[in-house]
Write a protein that holds these residues in place. Structure first.
Motif, PDB file in Angstrom:
ATOM      1  N   ALA A   1       0.826  -1.215   0.000  1.00 46.10           N
ATOM      2  CA  ALA A   1       0.000   0.000   0.000  1.00 46.10           C
ATOM      3  C   ALA A   1       0.854   1.255   0.000  1.00 46.10           C
ATOM      4  CB  ALA A   1      -0.936  -0.009   1.202  1.00 46.10           C
ATOM      5  N   VAL A   2       1.974   1.242   0.708  1.00 50.97           N
ATOM      6  CA  VAL A   2       2.888   2.393   0.749  1.00 50.97           C
ATOM      7  C   VAL A   2       3.706   2.441  -0.537  1.00 50.97           C
ATOM      8  CG1 VAL A   2       4.874   3.416   1.941  1.00 50.97           C
ATOM      9  CG2 VAL A   2       2.992   2.415   3.265  1.00 50.97           C
ATOM     10  N   ARG A   3       4.210   1.303  -0.964  1.00 53.63           N
ATOM     11  CA  ARG A   3       5.049   1.248  -2.164  1.00 53.63           C
ATOM     12  C   ARG A   3       4.288   1.671  -3.416  1.00 53.63           C
ATOM     13  NH1 ARG A   3       9.796  -1.170  -1.356  1.00 53.63           N
ATOM     14  NH2 ARG A   3      10.090  -1.980  -3.449  1.00 53.63           N
ATOM     15  N   GLY A   4       2.987   1.466  -3.407  1.00 55.61           N
ATOM     16  CA  GLY A   4       2.183   1.810  -4.579  1.00 55.61           C
ATOM     17  C   GLY A   4       1.604   3.207  -4.545  1.00 55.61           C
ATOM     18  N   ASP A   5       1.782   3.924  -3.443  1.00 59.30           N
ATOM     19  CA  ASP A   5       1.211   5.258  -3.279  1.00 59.30           C
ATOM     20  C   ASP A   5       2.344   6.276  -3.253  1.00 59.30           C
ATOM     21  OD1 ASP A   5       0.239   7.681  -2.176  1.00 59.30           O
ATOM     22  OD2 ASP A   5      -1.356   6.609  -1.121  1.00 59.30           O
ATOM     23  N   VAL A   6       2.508   7.013  -4.332  1.00 63.85           N
ATOM     24  CA  VAL A   6       3.637   7.938  -4.458  1.00 63.85           C
ATOM     25  C   VAL A   6       3.635   8.973  -3.335  1.00 63.85           C
ATOM     26  CG1 VAL A   6       4.729   9.679  -5.931  1.00 63.85           C
ATOM     27  CG2 VAL A   6       3.870   7.564  -6.943  1.00 63.85           C
ATOM     28  N   ALA A   7       2.459   9.425  -2.897  1.00 66.09           N
ATOM     29  CA  ALA A   7       2.405  10.424  -1.828  1.00 66.09           C
ATOM     30  C   ALA A   7       2.930   9.851  -0.508  1.00 66.09           C
ATOM     31  CB  ALA A   7       0.979  10.945  -1.656  1.00 66.09           C
ATOM     32  N   GLN A   8       2.516   8.623  -0.167  1.00 63.86           N
ATOM     33  CA  GLN A   8       3.008   8.004   1.067  1.00 63.86           C
ATOM     34  C   GLN A   8       4.508   7.739   0.976  1.00 63.86           C
ATOM     35  OE1 GLN A   8       0.753   4.911   3.192  1.00 63.86           O
ATOM     36  NE2 GLN A   8      -0.724   5.058   1.494  1.00 63.86           N
ATOM     37  N   LEU A   9       4.935   7.266  -0.175  1.00 60.13           N
ATOM     38  CA  LEU A   9       6.349   6.985  -0.394  1.00 60.13           C
ATOM     39  C   LEU A   9       7.173   8.267  -0.299  1.00 60.13           C
ATOM     40  CD1 LEU A   9       7.940   4.432  -1.077  1.00 60.13           C
ATOM     41  CD2 LEU A   9       7.588   4.952  -3.495  1.00 60.13           C
ATOM     42  N   ALA A  10       6.692   9.321  -0.932  1.00 60.18           N
ATOM     43  CA  ALA A  10       7.405  10.600  -0.917  1.00 60.18           C
ATOM     44  C   ALA A  10       7.530  11.156   0.499  1.00 60.18           C
ATOM     45  CB  ALA A  10       6.692  11.605  -1.818  1.00 60.18           C
ATOM     46  N   ALA A  11       6.535  10.880   1.343  1.00 65.09           N
ATOM     47  CA  ALA A  11       6.583  11.367   2.726  1.00 65.09           C
ATOM     48  C   ALA A  11       7.678  10.675   3.531  1.00 65.09           C
ATOM     49  CB  ALA A  11       5.231  11.149   3.397  1.00 65.09           C
ATOM     50  N   LEU A  12       8.110   9.489   3.097  1.00 62.88           N
ATOM     51  CA  LEU A  12       9.148   8.742   3.816  1.00 62.88           C
ATOM     52  C   LEU A  12      10.546   8.938   3.229  1.00 62.88           C
ATOM     53  CD1 LEU A  12       7.211   5.421   4.430  1.00 62.88           C
ATOM     54  CD2 LEU A  12       7.837   7.138   6.129  1.00 62.88           C
TER      55      LEU A  12
END
Length: 122
Positions: free
Chosen positions: A20-31
């Motif tokens: 779910a995180v790996r597929g969501d650019v916004a969540q990934l970008a936040a990390l």
């Protein structure tokens, strides 16, 4: 090192394994820190933009299993997270990879600034 901080950093690292995180650019970008770079286990180097483009493409193809976490505080705003991981593709465990991430505290948020994966000796 504070146990709560070690647990928090391990949880952030594990979040980077979640589809779910790996597929969501916004969540990934936040990390991923603005200065993020990676040396992948394939030997390919990525900057933040390349990682944000590549990671979502591979998310559906792999499951990531990880273990043996060690967290070391290197400075008040810099920590290293080391562990072992395996990709699981089609139910088959792939080669073992030794991983190391550097997490930097900026403001109130920890973000990964560098990651390296090195294939383990079979």
């Amino acid at each position: 090192m504070d146990d709560a901080l070690a647990a928090h950093l391990q949880a952030l690292e594990r979040a980077l394994h979640e589809p779910a995180v790996r597929g969501d650019v916004a969540q990934l970008a936040a990390l991923l820190d603005d200065d993020f770079s990676e040396i992948g286990s394939s030997g390919v180097c990525f900057d933040r933009a390349a990682a944000l483009a590549e990671i979502p493409r591979e998310r559906a193809q792999v499951e990531i299993v990880s273990t043996d976490y060690q967290v070391v505080l290197l400075a008040p705003t810099l920590a290293q997270v080391r562990y072992r991981s395996w990709y699981v593709v089609g139910g088959e465990r792939q080669r073992e990879v030794l991983r190391s991430s550097l997490w930097r505290l900026r403001g109130a948020a920890w973000r990964v600034v560098f990651h390296q994966g090195t294939p383990a000796v079979p």
